[in-house]
Design a protein around this motif. Structure first.
Motif, PDB file in Angstrom:
ATOM      1  N   CYS A   8       0.807  -1.213   0.000  1.00  0.00           N
ATOM      2  CA  CYS A   8       0.000   0.000   0.000  1.00  0.00           C
ATOM      3  C   CYS A   8       0.843   1.267   0.000  1.00  0.00           C
ATOM      4  O   CYS A   8       0.305   2.376  -0.026  1.00  0.00           O
ATOM      5  CB  CYS A   8      -0.929   0.011   1.208  1.00  0.00           C
ATOM      6  SG  CYS A   8      -1.987  -1.460   1.331  1.00  0.00           S
ATOM      7  N   GLY A   9       2.134   1.120   0.053  1.00  0.00           N
ATOM      8  CA  GLY A   9       3.076   2.225   0.031  1.00  0.00           C
ATOM      9  C   GLY A   9       4.478   1.673  -0.125  1.00  0.00           C
ATOM     10  O   GLY A   9       4.660   0.468  -0.331  1.00  0.00           O
ATOM     11  N   GLN A  10       5.470   2.542  -0.021  1.00  0.00           N
ATOM     12  CA  GLN A  10       6.868   2.142  -0.118  1.00  0.00           C
ATOM     13  C   GLN A  10       7.657   2.804   1.003  1.00  0.00           C
ATOM     14  O   GLN A  10       7.335   3.903   1.454  1.00  0.00           O
ATOM     15  CB  GLN A  10       7.465   2.548  -1.470  1.00  0.00           C
ATOM     16  CG  GLN A  10       6.927   1.752  -2.645  1.00  0.00           C
ATOM     17  CD  GLN A  10       7.674   2.088  -3.913  1.00  0.00           C
ATOM     18  OE1 GLN A  10       7.430   3.118  -4.531  1.00  0.00           O
ATOM     19  NE2 GLN A  10       8.598   1.225  -4.295  1.00  0.00           N
ATOM     20  N   SER A  11       8.697   2.117   1.435  1.00  0.00           N
ATOM     21  CA  SER A  11       9.594   2.720   2.404  1.00  0.00           C
ATOM     22  C   SER A  11      10.338   3.881   1.743  1.00  0.00           C
ATOM     23  O   SER A  11      10.437   3.950   0.507  1.00  0.00           O
ATOM     24  CB  SER A  11      10.578   1.678   2.935  1.00  0.00           C
ATOM     25  OG  SER A  11      11.407   1.189   1.904  1.00  0.00           O
ATOM     26  N   PRO A  12      10.881   4.821   2.527  1.00  0.00           N
ATOM     27  CA  PRO A  12      11.601   5.942   1.922  1.00  0.00           C
ATOM     28  C   PRO A  12      12.739   5.460   1.030  1.00  0.00           C
ATOM     29  O   PRO A  12      13.438   4.496   1.353  1.00  0.00           O
ATOM     30  CB  PRO A  12      12.134   6.698   3.143  1.00  0.00           C
ATOM     31  CG  PRO A  12      11.205   6.365   4.240  1.00  0.00           C
ATOM     32  CD  PRO A  12      10.802   4.944   3.991  1.00  0.00           C
ATOM     33  N   GLU A  13      12.892   6.131  -0.095  1.00  0.00           N
ATOM     34  CA  GLU A  13      13.924   5.730  -1.053  1.00  0.00           C
ATOM     35  C   GLU A  13      15.301   5.697  -0.403  1.00  0.00           C
ATOM     36  O   GLU A  13      16.148   4.860  -0.749  1.00  0.00           O
ATOM     37  CB  GLU A  13      13.918   6.687  -2.241  1.00  0.00           C
ATOM     38  CG  GLU A  13      14.826   6.274  -3.378  1.00  0.00           C
ATOM     39  CD  GLU A  13      14.691   7.180  -4.583  1.00  0.00           C
ATOM     40  OE1 GLU A  13      15.466   6.986  -5.553  1.00  0.00           O
ATOM     41  OE2 GLU A  13      13.821   8.085  -4.570  1.00  0.00           O
ATOM     42  N   GLU A  14      15.559   6.602   0.546  1.00  0.00           N
ATOM     43  CA  GLU A  14      16.870   6.666   1.197  1.00  0.00           C
ATOM     44  C   GLU A  14      17.160   5.415   2.027  1.00  0.00           C
ATOM     45  O   GLU A  14      18.321   5.107   2.303  1.00  0.00           O
ATOM     46  CB  GLU A  14      16.947   7.896   2.117  1.00  0.00           C
ATOM     47  CG  GLU A  14      16.765   9.219   1.396  1.00  0.00           C
ATOM     48  CD  GLU A  14      15.305   9.655   1.326  1.00  0.00           C
ATOM     49  OE1 GLU A  14      15.066  10.841   1.074  1.00  0.00           O
ATOM     50  OE2 GLU A  14      14.402   8.798   1.512  1.00  0.00           O
ATOM     51  N   LEU A  15      16.128   4.683   2.427  1.00  0.00           N
ATOM     52  CA  LEU A  15      16.291   3.498   3.272  1.00  0.00           C
ATOM     53  C   LEU A  15      16.111   2.195   2.516  1.00  0.00           C
ATOM     54  O   LEU A  15      16.519   1.141   3.001  1.00  0.00           O
ATOM     55  CB  LEU A  15      15.267   3.540   4.421  1.00  0.00           C
ATOM     56  CG  LEU A  15      15.220   4.796   5.277  1.00  0.00           C
ATOM     57  CD1 LEU A  15      14.127   4.662   6.329  1.00  0.00           C
ATOM     58  CD2 LEU A  15      16.560   5.067   5.916  1.00  0.00           C
ATOM     59  N   ARG A  16      15.501   2.270   1.342  1.00  0.00           N
ATOM     60  CA  ARG A  16      15.053   1.063   0.660  1.00  0.00           C
ATOM     61  C   ARG A  16      16.194   0.134   0.279  1.00  0.00           C
ATOM     62  O   ARG A  16      16.089  -1.087   0.407  1.00  0.00           O
ATOM     63  CB  ARG A  16      14.256   1.464  -0.587  1.00  0.00           C
ATOM     64  CG  ARG A  16      13.196   0.475  -1.013  1.00  0.00           C
ATOM     65  CD  ARG A  16      12.353   1.070  -2.142  1.00  0.00           C
ATOM     66  NE  ARG A  16      11.692   2.317  -1.728  1.00  0.00           N
ATOM     67  CZ  ARG A  16      11.332   3.284  -2.548  1.00  0.00           C
ATOM     68  NH1 ARG A  16      11.593   3.182  -3.846  1.00  0.00           N
ATOM     69  NH2 ARG A  16      10.740   4.359  -2.086  1.00  0.00           N
ATOM     70  N   GLY A  17      17.312   0.709  -0.175  1.00  0.00           N
ATOM     71  CA  GLY A  17      18.409  -0.133  -0.624  1.00  0.00           C
ATOM     72  C   GLY A  17      19.008  -0.970   0.487  1.00  0.00           C
ATOM     73  O   GLY A  17      19.288  -2.160   0.317  1.00  0.00           O
ATOM     74  N   GLU A  18      19.178  -0.374   1.665  1.00  0.00           N
ATOM     75  CA  GLU A  18      19.821  -1.079   2.779  1.00  0.00           C
ATOM     76  C   GLU A  18      18.836  -1.885   3.610  1.00  0.00           C
ATOM     77  O   GLU A  18      19.128  -3.021   4.005  1.00  0.00           O
ATOM     78  CB  GLU A  18      20.539  -0.071   3.681  1.00  0.00           C
ATOM     79  CG  GLU A  18      21.235  -0.711   4.883  1.00  0.00           C
ATOM     80  CD  GLU A  18      21.922   0.315   5.771  1.00  0.00           C
ATOM     81  OE1 GLU A  18      22.469  -0.084   6.812  1.00  0.00           O
ATOM     82  OE2 GLU A  18      21.899   1.521   5.423  1.00  0.00           O
ATOM     83  N   LEU A  19      17.659  -1.317   3.877  1.00  0.00           N
ATOM     84  CA  LEU A  19      16.728  -1.938   4.817  1.00  0.00           C
ATOM     85  C   LEU A  19      15.543  -2.608   4.139  1.00  0.00           C
ATOM     86  O   LEU A  19      14.811  -3.359   4.777  1.00  0.00           O
ATOM     87  CB  LEU A  19      16.237  -0.888   5.820  1.00  0.00           C
ATOM     88  CG  LEU A  19      17.334  -0.235   6.669  1.00  0.00           C
ATOM     89  CD1 LEU A  19      16.745   0.849   7.559  1.00  0.00           C
ATOM     90  CD2 LEU A  19      18.069  -1.273   7.505  1.00  0.00           C
ATOM     91  N   GLY A  20      15.334  -2.326   2.856  1.00  0.00           N
ATOM     92  CA  GLY A  20      14.285  -3.010   2.119  1.00  0.00           C
ATOM     93  C   GLY A  20      12.996  -2.229   2.028  1.00  0.00           C
ATOM     94  O   GLY A  20      12.781  -1.229   2.718  1.00  0.00           O
ATOM     95  N   ASP A  21      12.119  -2.705   1.142  1.00  0.00           N
ATOM     96  CA  ASP A  21      10.790  -2.135   0.994  1.00  0.00           C
ATOM     97  C   ASP A  21       9.842  -2.913   1.908  1.00  0.00           C
ATOM     98  O   ASP A  21      10.214  -3.907   2.522  1.00  0.00           O
ATOM     99  CB  ASP A  21      10.351  -2.198  -0.467  1.00  0.00           C
ATOM    100  CG  ASP A  21       9.361  -1.099  -0.827  1.00  0.00           C
ATOM    101  OD1 ASP A  21       8.835  -0.441   0.096  1.00  0.00           O
ATOM    102  OD2 ASP A  21       9.089  -0.913  -2.029  1.00  0.00           O
ATOM    103  N   TYR A  22       8.597  -2.473   1.982  1.00  0.00           N
ATOM    104  CA  TYR A  22       7.671  -3.071   2.936  1.00  0.00           C
ATOM    105  C   TYR A  22       7.439  -4.557   2.672  1.00  0.00           C
ATOM    106  O   TYR A  22       7.329  -5.347   3.618  1.00  0.00           O
ATOM    107  CB  TYR A  22       6.342  -2.314   2.919  1.00  0.00           C
ATOM    108  CG  TYR A  22       6.439  -0.900   3.429  1.00  0.00           C
ATOM    109  CD1 TYR A  22       7.392  -0.534   4.379  1.00  0.00           C
ATOM    110  CD2 TYR A  22       5.585   0.092   2.971  1.00  0.00           C
ATOM    111  CE1 TYR A  22       7.488   0.766   4.851  1.00  0.00           C
ATOM    112  CE2 TYR A  22       5.664   1.395   3.440  1.00  0.00           C
ATOM    113  CZ  TYR A  22       6.619   1.725   4.374  1.00  0.00           C
ATOM    114  OH  TYR A  22       6.706   3.007   4.836  1.00  0.00           O
ATOM    115  N   ASP A  23       7.360  -4.950   1.410  1.00  0.00           N
ATOM    116  CA  ASP A  23       7.124  -6.372   1.137  1.00  0.00           C
ATOM    117  C   ASP A  23       8.309  -7.224   1.587  1.00  0.00           C
ATOM    118  O   ASP A  23       8.124  -8.295   2.189  1.00  0.00           O
ATOM    119  CB  ASP A  23       6.781  -6.608  -0.327  1.00  0.00           C
ATOM    120  CG  ASP A  23       7.747  -5.962  -1.305  1.00  0.00           C
ATOM    121  OD1 ASP A  23       8.666  -5.228  -0.876  1.00  0.00           O
ATOM    122  OD2 ASP A  23       7.576  -6.188  -2.518  1.00  0.00           O
TER     123      ASP A  23
END
Length: 237
Positions: A8-23
């Motif tokens: 239903c959304g996405q994690s912040p782009e600044e965090l997505r690479g290291e910590l992942g997206d919500y799925d």
């Protein structure tokens, strides 16, 4: 058992690479429990064709409010009602918790006392559970079918169950302290009061009971359900 993750959304782009997206966070949380996963970015209008494409559905968090005017919200509510009618089990987290309640007749609004950020303590039927949270909105009127199974003084409807059809939680079992710190850095400025962020940081570093919620999610999805639709689900086992 296949779990369809409705992103239903996405994690912040600044965090997505290291910590992942919500799925991917939920895939980590539920790893080793006999599930495989398919992800649908419903915020971007990518919906399953049928509620039986998976054995269960997991609805993620989002930066949006469920009462806001976004194109994906009406069809998502339709999907929730269809899955509920077909008795395909759903789990909702934060935004997912709220949108399931709204779709089934409840009401969601901003809390007049503001935000819950970072580690929060909940009473799950006598079991103390500490989880990370990040929300200002919450369910202020639950649907008639919903039963409260967790609460705290700030959030009465902290977790709800709708017989064997839906299990929803306001807090974020998929968020670790590193992700909360990232949200503080990249999403909180100018939105969440600084004193509240300081209190959240002071509480971070202790144990979280995310595994307890993962156990509950697993048990909910795997609970026996005696209805004909079970046998027809694609990828259900």
């Amino acid at each position: 058992m296949r779990i369809g993750i409705l992103k239903c959304g996405q994690s912040p782009e600044e965090l997505r690479g290291e910590l992942g997206d919500y799925d991917t966070m939920f895939e980590r949380l539920l790893a080793g429990r006999g599930f495989d996963f398919a992800s649908y970015h419903v915020e971007n209008m990518q919906f399953p064709q049928d509620v039986r494409e998976a054995g269960g559905w997991l609805l993620t968090g989002s930066r949006h409010g469920v009462y806001e005017d976004h194109a994906f919200i009406p069809p998502l509510e339709d999907f929730i009602r269809a899955a509920y009618a077909a008795r395909v089990p759903m789990v909702g987290i934060c935004f997912g918790h709220q949108i399931i309640a709204q779709a089934l007749g409840g009401q969601v609004a901003k809390h007049p006392e503001g935000w819950a950020v970072g580690p929060q303590d909940y009473d799950f039927g006598g079991e103390p559970v500490r989880l990370n949270a990040w929300h200002q909105d919450q369910v202020i009127r639950r649907p008639e079918a919903a039963e409260i199974i967790a609460s705290n003084p700030f959030c009465e409807n902290a977790a709800l169950v709708y017989d064997d059809r839906a299990f929803t939680v306001q807090a974020h079992p998929e968020f670790d302290d590193a992700f909360i710190e990232g949200l503080i850095e990249h999403r909180a400025r100018g939105t969440v009061p600084g004193a509240l962020l300081d209190r959240a940081r002071a509480r971070m570093g202790g144990p979280l009971q995310s595994g307890s919620i993962a156990d509950r999610i697993e048990a909910f999805f795997k609970a026996p359900r005696s209805f004909a639709a079970q046998a027809t689900r694609q990828g259900a086992a």
